[in-house]
Design a protein around this motif. Structure first.
Motif, PDB file in Angstrom:
ATOM      1  N   TRP A 141     -46.092   1.586  -5.602  1.00 16.66           N
ATOM      2  CA  TRP A 141     -45.652   0.453  -4.795  1.00 16.66           C
ATOM      3  C   TRP A 141     -46.291  -0.847  -5.287  1.00 16.66           C
ATOM      4  N   HIS A 142     -47.575  -0.824  -5.562  1.00 19.70           N
ATOM      5  CA  HIS A 142     -48.234  -2.026  -6.076  1.00 19.70           C
ATOM      6  C   HIS A 142     -47.641  -2.450  -7.417  1.00 19.70           C
ATOM      7  N   ALA A 143     -47.344  -1.482  -8.272  1.00 15.94           N
ATOM      8  CA  ALA A 143     -46.784  -1.803  -9.586  1.00 15.94           C
ATOM      9  C   ALA A 143     -45.410  -2.460  -9.471  1.00 15.94           C
ATOM     10  N   ARG A 144     -44.666  -2.136  -8.411  1.00 16.75           N
ATOM     11  CA  ARG A 144     -43.305  -2.647  -8.236  1.00 16.75           C
ATOM     12  C   ARG A 144     -43.232  -3.916  -7.403  1.00 16.75           C
ATOM     13  N   HIS A 145     -44.305  -4.267  -6.722  1.00 17.15           N
ATOM     14  CA  HIS A 145     -44.242  -5.366  -5.755  1.00 17.15           C
ATOM     15  C   HIS A 145     -45.320  -6.418  -6.014  1.00 17.15           C
ATOM     16  N   GLY A 146     -45.405  -6.854  -7.246  1.00 22.04           N
ATOM     17  CA  GLY A 146     -46.391  -7.866  -7.599  1.00 22.04           C
ATOM     18  C   GLY A 146     -46.013  -9.271  -7.180  1.00 22.04           C
ATOM     19  N   CYS A 147     -44.743  -9.479  -6.813  1.00 18.68           N
ATOM     20  CA  CYS A 147     -44.279 -10.818  -6.419  1.00 18.68           C
ATOM     21  C   CYS A 147     -43.754 -10.800  -4.990  1.00 18.68           C
ATOM     22  N   CYS A 148     -43.894 -11.924  -4.320  1.00 19.59           N
ATOM     23  CA  CYS A 148     -43.492 -12.062  -2.932  1.00 19.59           C
ATOM     24  C   CYS A 148     -41.970 -12.019  -2.816  1.00 19.59           C
ATOM     25  N   ALA A 149     -41.455 -11.195  -1.917  1.00 13.67           N
ATOM     26  CA  ALA A 149     -40.012 -11.110  -1.703  1.00 13.67           C
ATOM     27  C   ALA A 149     -39.472 -12.315  -0.947  1.00 13.67           C
ATOM     28  N   VAL A 150     -40.363 -13.163  -0.399  1.00  9.20           N
ATOM     29  CA  VAL A 150     -39.941 -14.345   0.347  1.00  9.20           C
ATOM     30  C   VAL A 150     -39.827 -15.561  -0.564  1.00  9.20           C
ATOM     31  N   CYS A 151     -40.905 -15.824  -1.334  1.00 14.03           N
ATOM     32  CA  CYS A 151     -40.911 -17.058  -2.140  1.00 14.03           C
ATOM     33  C   CYS A 151     -41.037 -16.808  -3.631  1.00 14.03           C
ATOM     34  N   GLY A 152     -41.319 -15.579  -4.048  1.00 16.36           N
ATOM     35  CA  GLY A 152     -41.391 -15.258  -5.472  1.00 16.36           C
ATOM     36  C   GLY A 152     -42.755 -15.444  -6.106  1.00 16.36           C
ATOM     37  N   ALA A 153     -43.730 -15.934  -5.358  1.00 14.29           N
ATOM     38  CA  ALA A 153     -45.064 -16.138  -5.920  1.00 14.29           C
ATOM     39  C   ALA A 153     -45.764 -14.790  -6.130  1.00 14.29           C
ATOM     40  N   LYS A 240     -38.774  19.933  10.291  1.00 16.17           N
ATOM     41  CA  LYS A 240     -40.072  19.520   9.742  1.00 16.17           C
ATOM     42  C   LYS A 240     -39.839  18.379   8.768  1.00 16.17           C
ATOM     43  N   SER A 241     -40.916  17.771   8.291  1.00 13.45           N
ATOM     44  CA  SER A 241     -40.771  16.641   7.369  1.00 13.45           C
ATOM     45  C   SER A 241     -41.690  16.821   6.164  1.00 13.45           C
ATOM     46  N   GLN A 242     -41.427  16.015   5.144  1.00  9.57           N
ATOM     47  CA  GLN A 242     -42.192  16.109   3.905  1.00  9.57           C
ATOM     48  C   GLN A 242     -42.312  14.744   3.229  1.00  9.57           C
ATOM     49  N   PRO A 243     -43.536  14.279   2.960  1.00  9.72           N
ATOM     50  CA  PRO A 243     -43.671  13.118   2.080  1.00  9.72           C
ATOM     51  C   PRO A 243     -43.197  13.515   0.676  1.00  9.72           C
ATOM     52  N   TRP A 244     -42.478  12.633   0.034  1.00 11.00           N
ATOM     53  CA  TRP A 244     -41.929  12.935  -1.292  1.00 11.00           C
ATOM     54  C   TRP A 244     -42.211  11.724  -2.196  1.00 11.00           C
ATOM     55  N   PRO A 245     -43.255  11.781  -3.020  1.00  5.02           N
ATOM     56  CA  PRO A 245     -43.736  10.593  -3.739  1.00  5.02           C
ATOM     57  C   PRO A 245     -42.991  10.280  -5.035  1.00  5.02           C
ATOM     58  N   PHE A 246     -41.647  10.241  -4.971  1.00  5.31           N
ATOM     59  CA  PHE A 246     -40.840   9.986  -6.167  1.00  5.31           C
ATOM     60  C   PHE A 246     -39.746   8.964  -5.878  1.00  5.31           C
ATOM     61  N   PRO A 247     -40.033   7.659  -5.646  1.00  6.82           N
ATOM     62  CA  PRO A 247     -41.391   7.118  -5.665  1.00  6.82           C
ATOM     63  C   PRO A 247     -42.117   7.197  -4.319  1.00  6.82           C
ATOM     64  N   SER A 248     -41.374   7.079  -3.183  1.00  3.29           N
ATOM     65  CA  SER A 248     -42.087   7.129  -1.902  1.00  3.29           C
ATOM     66  C   SER A 248     -41.082   7.307  -0.766  1.00  3.29           C
ATOM     67  N   SER A 249     -40.683   8.548  -0.524  1.00  4.59           N
ATOM     68  CA  SER A 249     -39.733   8.841   0.547  1.00  4.59           C
ATOM     69  C   SER A 249     -40.382   9.743   1.590  1.00  4.59           C
ATOM     70  N   LEU A 250     -39.772   9.760   2.770  1.00  4.16           N
ATOM     71  CA  LEU A 250     -40.120  10.743   3.792  1.00  4.16           C
ATOM     72  C   LEU A 250     -38.873  11.579   4.026  1.00  4.16           C
ATOM     73  N   MET A 251     -38.926  12.851   3.640  1.00  4.61           N
ATOM     74  CA  MET A 251     -37.805  13.764   3.810  1.00  4.61           C
ATOM     75  C   MET A 251     -37.848  14.337   5.227  1.00  4.61           C
TER      76      MET A 251
END
Length: 315
Positions: A141-153, A240-251
């Motif tokens: 998540w950090h690798a994909r979200h280095g810029c602000c989705a609001v202003c781009g900074a 039941k549920s399962q975290p699925w880290p590909f990249p980050s889902s909740l099944m």
């Protein structure tokens, strides 16, 4: 058929083994001290693959490093995972700070997380995939979200890795999890299975799809099944549920009772769908199936839990 009664266990990537210590994440002084503490341990990733110690091939374990072994550049990616008794555990992404070969050798190497989970979970439940999965999801998540989705900074990591803040517009961004419904559709003594375009010939599994904005879990289940197969769903039961880290889902695992039987396939979504009865499903699990039809979910997938649970139920 598995002799483990797999569906009675937690799913792979569930059962997080640390104390999350979430009350300490916002304590910047404490986190800073732990980051510099020679007793803290770091779970290391490179290209989203965890470093694993495979010197004992029957018992692979995370290849933890201490602070002295982590390049300063990589420390910028550090996220706090929790406490193992009094020891702080962090995850870091080496990124470009080190060549892959520099951290491998002597029985340790970077391994794809699916492969790690398959091996760790092969004989019995293990909490280690949950630790590795949470670390991967956060780092990805950090690798994909280095810029602000609001202003781009450019945004800055905060709260020990559980927040990114924009210094320009002050927006706050939290780690993302995508909910997915995965459903065992059944009617009487039959279950519905499908195969996606591009899957190997003969591979079938349960149906699944992402939850859309404004939907309940039940509504998402009914919509997805109708879209893909034309079948109307009535009762929906959570299993039941399962975290699925590909990249980050909740099944979100469900049993869905079909009210109709005629399949009207959306070929953009599914290449084929068919009904099979409980005896057929049990035989496919026992034998592995054939070139024409196999129930293929790996034991680390929640689909396998759903199928085995339904097969073991009384009609």
């Amino acid at each position: 058929m598995s002799t483990r009664a797999l569906y009675q266990e937690p799913c792979a990537f569930a059962g997080f083994p640390l104390d999350p210590a979430d009350h300490l994440r916002s304590d910047a002084k404490w986190i800073g001290e732990r980051l510099g503490d020679p007793g803290s341990l770091f779970l290391v990733f490179h290209k989203m693959k965890p470093l694993m110690d495979v010197s004992d091939r029957t018992n692979p374990v995370p290849g933890f490093l201490d602070r002295a072994q982590i390049p300063d550049q990589a420390m910028e990616t550090a996220v706090f995972l929790g406490l193992l008794e009094e020891t702080a555990i962090f995850a870091v992404d080496l990124g470009e700070s080190i060549a892959e070969g520099e951290a491998t050798g002597n029985g340790v190497k970077f391994i794809d997380l699916r492969s790690v989970a398959l091996q760790l979970f092969e004989e019995e439940f293990s909490p280690l995939p949950a630790l590795l999965g949470k670390a991967k999801s956060l780092l990805d998540w950090h690798a994909r979200h280095g810029c602000c989705a609001v202003c781009g900074a450019a945004t800055e990591i905060s709260t020990a890795g559980y927040l990114r803040e924009c210094p320009s517009c002050k927006a706050q961004h939290f780690p993302r999890t995508d909910p997915v419904v995965i459903m065992l559709v059944h009617r009487g003594d039959r279950m519905l299975i499908g195969r996606s375009p591009g899957w190997p010939k003969g591979n079938y599994s349960a149906l699944a799809g992402f939850v859309e904005p404004g939907e309940t879990i039940e509504e998402a289940c009914r919509r997805e099944v109708k879209e893909e197969t034309g079948i109307e769903i009535g009762r929906v039961d959570y299993i039941k549920s399962q975290p699925w880290p590909f990249p980050s889902s909740l099944m979100i695992g469900l049993f869905a009772e079909a009210e109709t039987e005629d399949i009207r396939l959306d070929e953009k979504e599914l290449e084929e769908a068919r009904w099979i009865n409980r005896a057929q499903a049990k035989m496919l699990l026992l034998t592995g199936g054939s070139e024409d039809i196999r129930l293929t979910p790996f034991h680390i997938a929640i689909a396998r839990h759903l199928i085995e649970k339904w097969v073991d139920m009384e009609e």
